[in-house]
Design an enzyme around this catalytic site. Structure first.
Site, PDB file in Angstrom:
ATOM      1  N   ASP A   1      29.729 -24.446 -10.778  1.00 11.49           N
ATOM      2  CA  ASP A   1      30.212 -25.035 -10.889  1.00 11.49           C
ATOM      3  C   ASP A   1      30.680 -25.581  -8.687  1.00 11.49           C
ATOM      4  O   ASP A   1      30.905 -26.352  -8.887  1.00 11.49           O
ATOM      5  CB  ASP A   1      32.024 -24.225 -10.256  1.00 11.49           C
TER       6      ASP A   1
ATOM      7  N   HIS B   1       4.685 -38.230  -1.871  1.00 12.46           N
ATOM      8  CA  HIS B   1       5.543 -37.620  -1.698  1.00 12.46           C
ATOM      9  C   HIS B   1       5.585 -36.605  -1.860  1.00 12.46           C
ATOM     10  O   HIS B   1       6.513 -35.487  -2.201  1.00 12.46           O
ATOM     11  CB  HIS B   1       6.446 -38.364  -3.102  1.00 12.46           C
TER      12      HIS B   1
ATOM     13  N   ASP C   1       8.349 -39.547   6.617  1.00 13.50           N
ATOM     14  CA  ASP C   1       9.333 -40.482   6.572  1.00 13.50           C
ATOM     15  C   ASP C   1      10.624 -39.665   5.297  1.00 13.50           C
ATOM     16  O   ASP C   1      11.038 -39.340   4.984  1.00 13.50           O
ATOM     17  CB  ASP C   1       8.184 -40.474   4.871  1.00 13.50           C
TER      18      ASP C   1
ATOM     19  N   ASP D   1      14.724 -47.084   6.207  1.00 12.95           N
ATOM     20  CA  ASP D   1      13.425 -46.093   4.956  1.00 12.95           C
ATOM     21  C   ASP D   1      11.872 -46.172   6.124  1.00 12.95           C
ATOM     22  O   ASP D   1      11.240 -47.081   6.634  1.00 12.95           O
ATOM     23  CB  ASP D   1      13.076 -46.455   4.296  1.00 12.95           C
TER      24      ASP D   1
ATOM     25  N   HIS E   1      -1.245 -47.110  -2.865  1.00 13.28           N
ATOM     26  CA  HIS E   1       0.177 -47.197  -3.140  1.00 13.28           C
ATOM     27  C   HIS E   1       0.454 -48.845  -2.461  1.00 13.28           C
ATOM     28  O   HIS E   1      -0.485 -49.251  -2.138  1.00 13.28           O
ATOM     29  CB  HIS E   1       0.924 -46.553  -2.335  1.00 13.28           C
TER      30      HIS E   1
ATOM     31  N   HIS F   1       8.491 -52.535  -1.037  1.00 18.14           N
ATOM     32  CA  HIS F   1       9.632 -52.578  -1.661  1.00 18.14           C
ATOM     33  C   HIS F   1      10.444 -53.123  -0.879  1.00 18.14           C
ATOM     34  O   HIS F   1      11.091 -52.920   0.091  1.00 18.14           O
ATOM     35  CB  HIS F   1       9.875 -50.554  -2.935  1.00 18.14           C
TER      36      HIS F   1
ATOM     37  N   HIS G   1      14.919 -48.158  -3.036  1.00 15.95           N
ATOM     38  CA  HIS G   1      14.067 -49.085  -3.429  1.00 15.95           C
ATOM     39  C   HIS G   1      15.092 -50.005  -4.262  1.00 15.95           C
ATOM     40  O   HIS G   1      15.376 -49.335  -5.268  1.00 15.95           O
ATOM     41  CB  HIS G   1      12.851 -47.861  -4.532  1.00 15.95           C
TER      42      HIS G   1
ATOM     43  N   GLU H   1       4.465 -50.853   4.770  1.00 16.53           N
ATOM     44  CA  GLU H   1       4.161 -48.865   5.041  1.00 16.53           C
ATOM     45  C   GLU H   1       2.787 -49.259   4.264  1.00 16.53           C
ATOM     46  O   GLU H   1       2.356 -48.212   3.237  1.00 16.53           O
ATOM     47  CB  GLU H   1       4.870 -48.428   4.086  1.00 16.53           C
TER      48      GLU H   1
ATOM     49  N   TYR I   1      -4.823 -42.183   3.645  1.00 17.18           N
ATOM     50  CA  TYR I   1      -4.486 -40.653   3.597  1.00 17.18           C
ATOM     51  C   TYR I   1      -6.561 -39.795   3.155  1.00 17.18           C
ATOM     52  O   TYR I   1      -6.828 -40.428   2.253  1.00 17.18           O
ATOM     53  CB  TYR I   1      -3.596 -40.340   2.432  1.00 17.18           C
TER      54      TYR I   1
ATOM     55  N   ARG J   1       0.907 -42.692   7.747  1.00 14.91           N
ATOM     56  CA  ARG J   1       1.066 -44.104   7.162  1.00 14.91           C
ATOM     57  C   ARG J   1       2.271 -44.533   8.514  1.00 14.91           C
ATOM     58  O   ARG J   1       2.862 -43.652   9.201  1.00 14.91           O
ATOM     59  CB  ARG J   1       2.214 -43.372   6.275  1.00 14.91           C
TER      60      ARG J   1
ATOM     61  N   GLU K   1       5.627 -46.827   8.716  1.00 18.38           N
ATOM     62  CA  GLU K   1       6.473 -48.118   8.062  1.00 18.38           C
ATOM     63  C   GLU K   1       7.893 -48.705   9.140  1.00 18.38           C
ATOM     64  O   GLU K   1       8.529 -47.574   9.407  1.00 18.38           O
ATOM     65  CB  GLU K   1       7.311 -46.917   6.708  1.00 18.38           C
TER      66      GLU K   1
HETATM   67  N1  GLY Z   1      10.293 -43.321   1.715  1.00 17.94           N
HETATM   68  C1  GLY Z   1      10.131 -43.621   0.266  1.00 17.94           C
HETATM   69  C2  GLY Z   1       9.127 -45.135   0.361  1.00 17.94           C
HETATM   70  O1  GLY Z   1       8.757 -45.525   1.797  1.00 17.94           O
HETATM   71  O2  GLY Z   1       8.856 -45.347  -0.775  1.00 17.94           O
HETATM   72 MN    MN Z   2       9.260 -47.052   1.555  1.00 19.42          MN
HETATM   73 MN    MN Z   3       9.429 -44.309   2.972  1.00 17.70          MN
END
Ligand code: GLY
Ligand code: MN
Ligand code: MN
Length: 469
Positions: free
Chosen positions: A66, A269, A286, A297, A377, A381, A388, A411, A415, A435, A437
């Site tokens: 619950d 991720h 991140d 983000d 990647h 976005h 996103h 970003e 890697y 990375r 961002e």
């Molecule tokens: N935090 C997920 C991305 O950077 O898209």
């Molecule tokens: Mn992002």
């Molecule tokens: Mn991110």
């Protein structure tokens, strides 16, 4: 914060994760009722007189038995009226020639409120939210049934709420049958998501303030983690510093934080966050907060011990230069993927300059070229109420051109996962993941970095890390 607990003051009951005034003692930005009304108007003016628009609220999610996950309503419903409670549905229809914005909500219930917390109820919703009428969600069958009987098209995203779907399908069926007698109907169904997404894609000045506020708190949270870093600190502890800072400031995470040290930084991720960090490793964090429905983000990568090694510095500088070039490409009229192409060129050239790639620039950039081994990647976005965020990237198959008010992340990363066996990982850089961002607003004065408070120059980082352990 006084007066937040009496039902006689329904406006005060807006004090939730989505009502700014309570969380920031009135100091944070908020969305005005007139802005909500203008969003509704812009959406509704594109509809026909006999349309019925339905926006379904998010369901609750069970964590165990619950115990439920903290509730967060659907971004579309929040966007159109700011309603934050579970069990809600927004319905818009024309009544006497005028659009009426109506909201189904949980009614007041003394027992439920004793156990779970106060509810605005129908009166509170009508008095303090930008709507014309409230209905009890308990009357959904009859009231929505009646609304459906008098429309010819329903704009609804199906598959989100079984009860709503069933009522819509029943209306479709009975109208179909009535057609034989009257020639009327049947109802058609259209998903309104794309219409709402077009509105959400361009942020208003008030929305930009909301996002700046989320970025401000998120940037400071990253700085707190940098300051408290020390040899042996757990990834989970860095996560706790950051997410605790969000919460302390009345915000929540916009997505689960990624805190990966050493080789874990190469997992895009990563979410285990369960390893102790060593001073010679770079950690990639991140993490972004959400303020009253608006996300930040931010990613930063920095050495736990406060000093980049030469090899870490080499990769970091390539990514940083690529990120700056990509940010410079976020200009009005540029294709949305211009930042991606700019970042890719800089990253590929960097790999060549470091001797990691022996290919020509064009070959390294090509499909199957060297860049793809270390950068897998996209460079960004849309970001807004969803991290996103909504908005078609290629309407009619062509890249969308950036417009004033759009906000996107930038970003790039590189890697070098030591554990990979599908590629030959260059030893000097094995175990490094970087990375960087930021969240960038497209404006007629050029790109504006909403997350600029978060340091990213090598010297700045080295001067902050470990200063308050
Ligand atoms: N935090 C997920 C991305 O950077 O898209
Ligand atoms: Mn992002
Ligand atoms: Mn991110």
């Amino acid at each position: 914060m006084s007066g937040l607990t009496t039902l006689e003051e329904p406006r005060a009951l807006r004090a939730t994760m989505f009502r700014a005034e309570a969380l920031t003692a009135g100091e944070g930005p908020s969305i005005s009722d007139s802005e909500y009304r203008s969003r509704q108007q812009r959406l509704l003016e594109g509809l026909e007189d006999e349309d019925l628009l339905l926006v379904v609220g998010n369901p609750e999610s069970v964590r165990s038995n619950d115990v439920r996950y903290p509730y967060r309503n659907s971004s579309n419903l929040l966007y159109l009226c700011g309603w934050h409670e579970e069990h809600s549905l927004l319905a818009c229809r024309k009544v006497d020639g005028k659009w009426s914005v109506e909201l189904f909500v949980q009614p007041n219930d003394i027992v439920k409120e004793i156990w779970e917390g106060r509810r605005p109820g129908l009166d509170g919703a009508e008095t303090s939210w930008p709507i014309d009428k409230a209905h009890s969600i308990e009357d959904l069958d009859s009231v929505l049934g009646e609304m459906l009987s008098s429309c010819t098209r329903v704009l609804v995203k199906t598959g989100l709420d079984k009860k709503v779907d069933k009522l819509v399908m029943q209306a479709l069926e009975s109208k179909g049958r009535a057609r034989q007698l009257s020639g009327e109907g049947p109802i058609t169904i259209e998903d309104p998501s794309a219409r709402i997404a077009e509105l959400r894609l361009r942020k208003s000045p008030a929305e930009i303030e909301m996002m700046k506020y989320a970025c401000k708190v998120s940037a400071q949270a990253h700085i707190e983690a940098m300051e408290k870093a020390e040899d042996g600190i757990g990834e989970w502890q860095l996560q706790a510093i950051i997410e605790g800072f969000f919460q302390w400031n009345g915000q929540t995470w916009a997505y689960p934080s990624i805190v990966g040290c050493g080789d874990n930084a190469t997992i895009l991720h990563y979410h285990a966050n369960d390893k102790a960090c060593r001073k010679e490793e770079v950690v990639l964090i991140d993490a972004g907060s959400e303020y009253c429905g608006y996300a930040a983000d931010i990613t930063r990568s920095w050495p736990i011990g406060g000093r980049f090694t030469e090899a870490q510095k080499e990769i970091y500088q390539v990514v940083l230069d690529a990120q700056k070039a990509a940010i410079d490409a976020c200009i009005v009229g540029a294709p949305y993927d211009a930042p991606h192409h700019a970042a890719r060129r800089h990253l590929a050239q960097g790999l060549i300059d470091l001797g990691i790639s022996e290919q020509s620039l064009e070959d390294a950039l090509s499909m199957g070229g060297d860049l793809g081994k270390w950068y897998m990647h996209n460079t960004g976005h849309w970001i807004g109420m969803d991290v996103h965020d909504v908005g078609v990237y290629r309407p009619d198959g062509e890249p969308r051109l950036l417009e004033e008010g759009m906000v996107l992340t930038v970003e790039p990363g590189l890697y070098f996962a030591a554990w990979r066996e599908d590629v030959e990982v260059p030893e000097r850089w094995a175990g490094i993941g970087i990375r960087i961002e930021d969240d960038v607003l497209v404006s007629s004065n050029g790109p504006v970095i909403l997350s600029a408070d978060c340091p990213k120059e090598i010297e700045e980082l080295e001067n902050i890390i470990g200063t308050s352990k």
